[in-house]
Design an enzyme around this catalytic site. Structure first.
Site, PDB file in Angstrom:
ATOM      1  NE  ARG A   1       8.692  -3.300   2.300  1.00 52.73           N
ATOM      2  CZ  ARG A   1       8.286  -3.320   3.587  1.00 52.73           C
ATOM      3  NH1 ARG A   1       8.838  -2.503   4.472  1.00 52.73           N
ATOM      4  NH2 ARG A   1       7.368  -4.182   4.003  1.00 52.73           N
TER       5      ARG A   1
ATOM      6  CB  SER B   1      -0.898  -0.018   1.228  1.00 50.30           C
ATOM      7  OG  SER B   1      -0.106  -0.203   2.378  1.00 50.30           O
TER       8      SER B   1
ATOM      9  CE  LYS C   1       1.358 -13.638   1.052  1.00 46.56           C
ATOM     10  NZ  LYS C   1       1.626 -12.652   0.017  1.00 46.56           N
TER      11      LYS C   1
ATOM     12  CB  SER D   1       2.653 -15.683  -1.837  1.00 42.68           C
ATOM     13  OG  SER D   1       2.000 -14.452  -2.123  1.00 42.68           O
TER      14      SER D   1
ATOM     15  CD  GLU E   1      -0.961 -12.422   3.528  1.00 44.50           C
ATOM     16  OE1 GLU E   1      -1.410 -11.838   2.528  1.00 44.50           O
ATOM     17  OE2 GLU E   1       0.135 -12.140   4.035  1.00 44.50           O
TER      18      GLU E   1
END
Ligand code: 5MM
Length: 340
Positions: free
Chosen positions: A33, A26, A219, A289, A177
């Site tokens: 990052r 998002s 996941k 994943s 997930e």
């Protein structure tokens, strides 16, 4: 689309030697990052970075599907080609993150709940039209400090099942997930116990909501001690405990399990997946994943500079290849040194 069609997509997502690229950060997460590599998080930079990955021909040959964030599924490459078309041209399946992040769950002290069910049935057909054939929803469970409460756990897995049902009704394969976080002081036994509880309740809710297990991909987290745990665990122990836990909870009708990396180092995430596939003896395909464990290296190599494009693609290709091998149980630490 029939259940057979959903199953076909799910099987392709976990095809041997390939796995899923989680590129669905998002806006807040991708900014974090990019901050770490000194890159401004503008729409153009986010596009350039993701375009670099999707155009890495060899790297993408190990990627069965890409999870996109809403912004990316509508974005075009610099030459005007929709990014979704680049993914399809690489022989990979576009997917979409449809949850809208978490907020504190009122009444359940300390637990969070994932948002995004409101309006989801109207959003899904638009994503399908745009090329998405699978979706992702992440429930976040903190296994420390007496958490989760039963109310917190149940609310989260109930939402996961409602999401999964809506996806299948819209001909989209849901990635389910339920993530038990790995950054606390929980030891491996605690991770095992909480993950087992979460998975058992997840499959119970999927059953109540009539979700067809042949048309989902699970996941989960691996069974690792939290980052701050006093006692570490070896690769074999993690592999054995993860398989044992999953075998006790996941019906064999599920086509495949694609793990999240959850903050493990790149090589650890690869080694754990490889060790599980070397052990074998389970009814599902087991692949990756990964978000961070596939992207940390290319982000660093690229660092926002056009002249580093090939270095970024080479770093991505290397990690994708290593994890592709791990999905077959054919990885070894020596192969890490042979950068493509
Ligand atoms: C790529 O990270 C995903 C997006 O997270 P935010 O919504 O917080 O930006 C995340 O859902 C991811 O798909 C999974 O957690 C797996 O990623 P990791 O990095 O744990 O392999």
């Amino acid at each position: 689309m029939s259940l057979a069609d959903l199953n076909k997509v799910a099987m392709a997502m976990v095809a041997p030697g390939r796995g899923i690229l989680a590129a669905d950060e998002s806006s807040g997460t991708i900014k974090k990052r990019f901050d770490a590599i000194g890159v401004e998080s503008t729409e153009a930079n986010r596009r350039d970075y993701r375009e670099m990955l999707f155009r890495a021909k060899e790297g993408m040959s190990y990627i069965s599907g890409v999870i996109l964030y809403d912004e990316t599924i509508w974005q075009k490459a610099e030459d005007g080609t929709p990014l979704v078309k680049l993914i399809e041209a690489a022989g990979s399946i576009p997917g979409i993150k449809v949850d809208e992040g978490t907020e504190d769950l009122a009444g359940a002290r300390g637990d969070v709940i994932t948002k995004g069910l409101d309006g989801l049935s109207k959003r899904l057909p638009k994503y399908y039209e745009q090329g998405a054939r699978f979706a992702k929803w992440r429930a976040v469970i903190d296994p420390t400090g007496g958490r989760p409460s039963y109310a917190g756990l149940l609310s989260n897995v109930h939402a996961l099942a409602r999401y999964a049902n809506l996806c299948q009704a819209a001909n989209i394969v849901p990635i389910v997930e339920p993530e038990v976080l790995m950054d606390g002081d929980n030891d491996i036994e605690q991770t095992y116990a909480i993950t087992q509880w979460v998975l058992k309740e997840t499959f119970q809710q999927l059953y109540y909501l009539n979700v067809e297990l042949e048309g989902i991909v699970l996941k989960p987290n691996m069974i690792v001690p939290g980052k701050k745990a006093a006692k570490k665990a070896g690769i074999e122990e993690v592999a054995e405990q993860t398989i044992r836990c999953l075998k006790s909870c996941v019906p064999s009708a599920v086509p495949g399990i694609a793990f999240l990396s959850g903050g493990q180092s790149d090589e650890e995430a690869t080694a754990h997946l490889d060790a599980m596939n070397k052990l074998g003896g389970f009814p599902w395909k087991m692949t990756f994943s990964y978000g961070r464990a596939l992207q940390a290296a290319p982000q660093k190599a690229w660092s926002g500079k056009k002249e580093n494009l090939h270095a970024g693609q080479a770093a991505f290709t290397h990690r994708a290849r290593m994890n592709g091998l791990a999905s077959l149980g054919k990885w070894s630490p020596e192969l890490e040194k042979k950068v493509a």
